[in-house]
Design an enzyme around this catalytic site. Structure first.
Site, PDB file in Angstrom:
ATOM      1  N   TYR A   1       7.761 -13.941  27.499  1.00  0.00           N
ATOM      2  CA  TYR A   1       8.097 -13.085  27.428  1.00  0.00           C
ATOM      3  C   TYR A   1       8.262 -12.065  25.620  1.00  0.00           C
ATOM      4  O   TYR A   1       8.152 -11.319  25.466  1.00  0.00           O
ATOM      5  CB  TYR A   1       9.769 -13.061  27.479  1.00  0.00           C
ATOM      6  CG  TYR A   1      10.562 -11.265  27.155  1.00  0.00           C
ATOM      7  CD1 TYR A   1      10.131 -11.357  28.619  1.00  0.00           C
ATOM      8  CD2 TYR A   1      11.885 -10.885  26.626  1.00  0.00           C
ATOM      9  CE1 TYR A   1      11.222  -9.719  29.215  1.00  0.00           C
ATOM     10  CE2 TYR A   1      12.274 -10.092  26.519  1.00  0.00           C
ATOM     11  CZ  TYR A   1      12.010  -8.992  28.095  1.00  0.00           C
ATOM     12  OH  TYR A   1      12.390  -7.573  27.979  1.00  0.00           O
TER      13      TYR A   1
ATOM     14  N   SER B   1      10.396  -4.232  23.155  1.00  0.00           N
ATOM     15  CA  SER B   1      11.978  -5.438  23.170  1.00  0.00           C
ATOM     16  C   SER B   1      12.658  -5.978  21.887  1.00  0.00           C
ATOM     17  O   SER B   1      10.905  -5.979  21.120  1.00  0.00           O
ATOM     18  CB  SER B   1      11.868  -7.207  23.855  1.00  0.00           C
ATOM     19  OG  SER B   1      13.205  -7.563  23.693  1.00  0.00           O
TER      20      SER B   1
END
Length: 255
Positions: free
Chosen positions: A162, A149
């Site tokens: 995350y 990401s």
């Protein structure tokens, strides 16, 4: 699926977390390019979604099968790869895409939430990669594509676990690429920017608006904006890409 066209005829691909969003669209794109695709889902409650992806692929003339495994569970990953080996003589592409999202400030994060996010993203990537490597070594070919990401680079409040998991996937991929560099097996990452997928379904509108406002392109990505990076890394054209990260993010982060 955009305009990118690659030929994956005769290749076998496993896409984890392929019941919706990016994973589902990558599975469809690989199948449309000629690959036989295994659509991974984590458990019985997600079977119908996986079956719908497979049915859609078959309706358009592609080849796909459902395969169950919670990728954070070693025994289930082992069983999934045993199934694949039973059905196919090879594996050519592994997309480690399974992931979950949960938001909380660090002081409110429970150990259970932190560990679960790390287990699905990072441990799952490790377990699936470890099982795929002997198959790739035996045929001296293979593609490993890990989903990271852009938030691994820039961080995000409320998502420390995350972003930590995604940053660890980047580092894992680089070390993996160094280990396997002299083989015809590649390992790379795709780090999507904010993308309109079911993972954002519970994010408040004002947060989505703030994210949109921070992106130079002025919009969140659609899944079609992301899939081309996976197609490219799976293709022969990407043979010299090793340990790299492609980030279709609309200018949100410059890597």
């Amino acid at each position: 699926m955009g305009s990118l066209s690659v030929d994956l005829t005769g290749q076998v691909a496993l896409v984890t977390g392929a019941t919706s969003g990016i994973g589902a669209e990558v599975a469809r794109a690989f199948a449309a390019s000629g690959a036989r695709v295994f659509v991974n889902y984590p458990g019985p409650s997600c079977y119908d979604d996986a079956a719908a992806v497979v049915a859609g692929i078959e309706e358009t003339g592609g080849s796909a099968s459902c395969v169950e495994a919670d990728v954070s569970r070693e025994d289930q990953v082992d069983a999934m790869f045993a199934q694949i080996a039973q059905r196919e003589e090879r594996l050519d592409i592994l997309v480690n895409n399974a992931g979950i999202a949960h938001s909380a400030p660090i002081e409110a994060l429970t150990v259970e939430h932190f560990q679960r996010v790390m287990d699905v993203h990072l441990l799952g990537t490790f377990l699936c990669t470890r099982k795929a490597l002997p198959l790739f070594y035996a045929q001296n070919s293979g593609r490993i594509i890990n989903t990271a990401s852009q938030l691994a680079y820039i961080g995000a409040p409320g998502f420390a676990h995350y972003t930590a998991a995604k940053g660890a996937i980047l580092s894992f991929t680089r070390s993996l690429a160094l280990e396997i560099g002299d083989r015809e097996v590649t390992a790379n990452c795709v780090a999507p920017g904010a993308t309109m997928t079911p993972m954002l379904a519970d994010v408040p509108d004002e947060v989505i608006s703030a994210i949109r406002g921070s992106i130079p392109a002025g919009r969140l990505a659609e899944v079609d904006d992301i899939v081309g990076a996976y197609l490219f890394l799976a293709s022969d054209a990407a043979a010299h890409f090793r340990g790299q990260c492609l980030s279709p993010n609309g200018g949100d982060a410059f890597l």
